[in-house]
Write a protein that holds these residues in place. Structure first.
Motif, PDB file in Angstrom:
ATOM      1  N   THR A 449       0.849  -1.205   0.000  1.00 23.48           N
ATOM      2  CA  THR A 449       0.000   0.000   0.000  1.00 23.48           C
ATOM      3  C   THR A 449       0.881   1.250   0.000  1.00 23.48           C
ATOM      4  N   SER A 451       2.203   4.780  -0.695  1.00 23.85           N
ATOM      5  CA  SER A 451       1.464   6.018  -0.965  1.00 23.85           C
ATOM      6  C   SER A 451       2.406   7.079  -1.501  1.00 23.85           C
ATOM      7  N   GLU A 456      -1.611   9.975  -4.582  1.00 21.63           N
ATOM      8  CA  GLU A 456      -2.514  10.022  -3.421  1.00 21.63           C
ATOM      9  C   GLU A 456      -3.194   8.681  -3.116  1.00 21.63           C
ATOM     10  N   GLU A 457      -3.378   7.840  -4.103  1.00 20.58           N
ATOM     11  CA  GLU A 457      -3.986   6.531  -3.869  1.00 20.58           C
ATOM     12  C   GLU A 457      -2.874   5.498  -3.666  1.00 20.58           C
ATOM     13  N   SER A 458      -3.156   4.464  -2.885  1.00 19.19           N
ATOM     14  CA  SER A 458      -2.122   3.463  -2.583  1.00 19.19           C
ATOM     15  C   SER A 458      -1.786   2.640  -3.826  1.00 19.19           C
TER      16      SER A 458
END
Length: 777
Positions: A449, A451, A456-458
């Motif tokens: 995940t 970042s 901004e999104e994993s």
């Protein structure tokens, strides 16, 4: 006709239709049985019994398929139509119920019993009539399908049962519900039932009206937007911009759908696309949003290359590209074996540590080729800002994703071999600490995940095989080092360099310089001399440069027509490259007093270090020169203090400090030197200078010293051994605790060197010093 009268009468089954008493309407009759029933009715007072079928699609209904309750009607008129059917005008007379089926040969003949309307309280019926008329009027206003004349006609009816039947005939009720009204003989109950039905219909109509208005508004909005878009297209066409922004939006939307993103990422991308569509093209935000969307669609979200898990194939590729480096090759093969058994394993994080030129970067490329993965390289040297790793926020002008996301875009797959080059060269300042940002990238528990500030999104990095390279392991922060599997590549022995030159470097340079194997040949003794006297390094980078220089000079000779073929011998080597740059073997030519040879570990591999001590009259001042670091100065102080404490046992004048100054110098003063492993070397040189006992010329040493004379273990023994072998030393004194590291040293080096493990300085002096100068002579 009296109430509850029984009579025999022909039956005409109706499909999807129902006739109430006092109703007049046309019927089209085409079935044979129905036509014959009509003909029979025309002969018997024109009366016929009309009853509805339960199912419309039955052509030949049985007794069970017909509702028992119906209406006795009078046939007013019958006309034969051109298509063979009969159009009949009928008028409903009275409700009736089938008591018995008498015949069903040519048509149905039934015995029916008539039912007259049952009345109750007149005032109650009047109130119900008014309520029904009021609801019916409201229904007509909402539906607008029934004319005002119909309302006037219905309003003139005084008889409540007739009113109920007329209202029921005009309502869009299902056949089953109309049949229920027909079967309700009690007028009061019929009126109540109809009031309930018409109220329900009103509610349904109001809901339909709301839905219709909503749909109309939506259609108007859509038509308006369509009209405006068409206008925009026309304006853009006039301006020379054929597609304009709408074309870009359509193209980006198609790219989003083709990118196979996770559902949540696709939602974000489409939401941003909606914003982009609304923002004016001239706005600065428009280009920011577009740049963000293009990054999202260009990243690999699900594209994955298929691994080649064949171990023998991987072994062949690694051997083809690199000679030696057994530990690294073994680790890669272990990874492939485990992945083949489990079919699911997180990407390993390897850190190749070694001096420049030993093939760390090219080894990572070979790993990618061996496992059939894409290869991407990111150089971390000189990075000071953690935004270089994590990216910049989109609010900043010129914001970009970090090096990791940029690398994944270049890789075009979610499982590449990702090389983090020069990971020990990262620095930190007021802008941030990039090594801290790398912790998430290189932690198998977190990098699924990852970042990035820009995206901004994993993003999932768990399938990436990370390979880091470093020259100096001590420069890598501890938490970062803890997340990596360190594999040390110390450097190459002379034999390994010879193999690498013959099998890899020379064929590569011959090809790159336009030569053939027949045009340039190398004698083995010339190649060995080139390695020994023209290069001095842990890797093979300078060796490759010298070979490239020889290839260029040979090409010039062949093109000039001086020779058709160049055979490089020891003598020709000097003609092509000039005099040798280095003397083979740096060991002292004779035993020296006050000079000892130490072994050092640097970022460029191992090296030998000559430490000189000079004693002259003075007042006990200790001078240290040679650009020494703090740790090395402390080692000198410790050695000096130990010798002062043991002066009597070492046969040194106890008052030597009060009468003499001591100068310790490490040559090559321009090169910074630091580390504790020169402790025993300094102590040996000091004792030699103070006692007049020479140091054996063939001995090198490494080890940290304590104030009690104990010898502590050191690091980099393999690199130091290679440098000692290169310098022509024959004996190496090492700390006893480093005996375990001898297994890592190549056998060819171990066979040429004698290792002496020691625990105390007394043992060092015993092996390093001669008894006196006369003995050495």
């Amino acid at each position: 006709m009296t109430a509850n009268q029984k009579k025999q009468i022909p039956l005409l089954p109706l499909r999807g239709l129902l006739v109430y008493p006092s109703m007049v309407l046309h019927l089209d009759v085409g079935r044979d049985k129905s036509v014959k029933a009509l003909e029979q009715a025309m002969m018997n007072d024109n009366e016929i019994f009309l009853a509805s079928q339960k199912e419309m699609n039955i052509d030949d209904p049985t007794q069970d398929d017909i509702y028992p309750f119906g209406t006795i009607a009078k046939v007013k008129q019958m006309v034969k139509l051109p298509n063979g059917t009969n159009r009949v005008l009928v008028e409903g007379l009275v409700r009736a119920e089938i008591v018995n089926f008498l015949s069903d040969d040519e048509f149905y003949v039934v015995e029916v019993e008539t039912h007259k309307d049952q009345h109750g309280n007149i005032n109650e019926e009047e109130a119900l009539m008014r309520t029904l008329l009021q609801h019916f009027e409201q229904y007509i206003k909402i539906s607008k399908k029934i004319s005002k004349e119909t309302l006037d006609t219905v309003a003139d009816i005084d008889e409540p049962g007739h009113l109920a039947d007329m209202v029921a005939s005009h309502l869009p009720l299902k056949l089953k519900e109309k049949q229920a009204v027909l079967e309700t003989v009690n007028v009061k109950d019929r009126l109540r039932h109809l009031i309930e039905q018409i109220s329900n219909e009103k509610e349904v109509l109001q809901i339909e009206k709301k839905i219709g208005q909503r749909v109309k508004r939506s259609m108007e909005k859509t038509q308006k937007e369509y009209y405006l878009r068409e206008q925009m297209k026309a304006i853009q066409s006039e301006l020379g911009d054929k597609d304009g922004k709408s074309g870009e939006v359509a193209e980006l939307r198609e790219k989003i759908h083709e990118a196979n993103m996770p559902e949540r990422i696709e939602e974000v991308a489409l939401k941003e696309l909606g914003r982009y569509e609304k923002v004016p093209q001239s706005s600065a935000e428009s280009s920011v949003i577009r740049n963000y969307i293009e990054w999202l669609v260009s990243l690999p979200w699900s594209t994955e290359t298929e691994d080649n898990l064949e171990i023998h194939n991987a072994q062949r590729i690694l051997d083809e590209d690199h000679y030696g480096l057994e530990k690294v090759k073994e680790r890669v093969l272990e990874y492939l074996a485990v992945q083949q058994l489990t079919q699911s394993i997180k990407g390993p994080i390897l850190c190749l540590v070694g001096p420049p030129g030993v093939g760390k970067t090219s080894l990572a490329k070979s790993i990618a080729r061996a496992v059939n993965r894409k290869f991407v390289r990111v150089s971390l040297g000189g990075i000071r800002d953690d935004a270089e790793i994590r990216g910049h926020r989109r609010t900043y002008i010129g914001a970009m994703p970090g090096r990791i996301i940029q690398g994944m875009k270049r890789a075009e797959s979610i499982n590449p071999v990702f090389l983090l080059d020069e990971i020990d060269k990262m620095a930190s300042d007021f802008r941030g600490d990039p090594s801290a940002a790398m912790l998430e990238v290189l932690d198998p528990e977190q990098n699924s995940t990852f970042s990035d500030h820009f995206i901004e999104e994993s993003y999932d990095l768990s399938k990436v095989m990370f390979v880091a390279t470093a020259n100096n392991m001590s420069a890598i922060p501890g938490p970062l080092l803890d997340r990596m599997e360190v594999i040390s590549i110390a450097g190459y022995t002379e034999v390994e360099k010879l193999h690498i030159a013959k099998e890899h470097l020379l064929p590569k340079q011959i090809k790159e310089n336009g030569l053939t194997k027949g045009q340039l040949q190398f004698r083995e003794e010339a190649l060995l001399k080139l390695i020994r006297t023209y290069t001095r390094e842990a890797g093979v980078r300078n060796l490759e440069r010298e070979l490239a220089s020889i290839c260029r000079k040979s090409a010039k000779i062949i093109v000039a027509g001086e020779k058709k073929r160049v055979v490089v011998t020891e003598n020709l080597l000097e003609e092509l490259l000039g005099r040798p740059k280095y003397r083979y073997g740096q060991a002292e030519e004779e035993d020296q007093i006050g000079t000892a040879t130490g072994l050092a570990y640097t970022s460029a591999g191992g090296d030998t270090l000559s430490i000189e001590v000079s004693i002259y009259p003075g007042k006990g001042k200790l001078t240290l020169t040679g650009k020494l670091g703090d740790v090395m100065k402390e080692s000198a102080q410790a050695a000096f203090s130990y010798i002062r404490s043991r002066a009597e046992e070492l046969k040194i004048d106890v008052d030597f400090v009060e009468k003499n100054d001591i100068h310790i110098h490490v040559p090559e003063g321009a090169t910074p030197k630091d580390g504790p492993s020169a402790g025993i070397t300094m102590a040996t040189a000091l004792v030699s200078a103070l006692t007049g006992r020479p140091v054996r010329k063939e001995v090198g040493m490494t080890g940290e010293i304590t104030l009690r004379g104990r010898v502590l273990p050191i690091g980099g023994l393999k690199e130091k051994s290679l440098s000692a072998h290169r310098a022509g030393l024959r004996k190496i004194i090492i700390p006893a605790d480093n005996k375990k590291d001898l297994e890592d040293i190549p056998k060819s080096v171990r066979d040429d060197l004698e290792y002496v493990p020691v625990k105390h300085l007394d043992e060092v002096l015993e092996h390093a010093l001669l008894e006196d100068k006369n003995e050495s002579k």
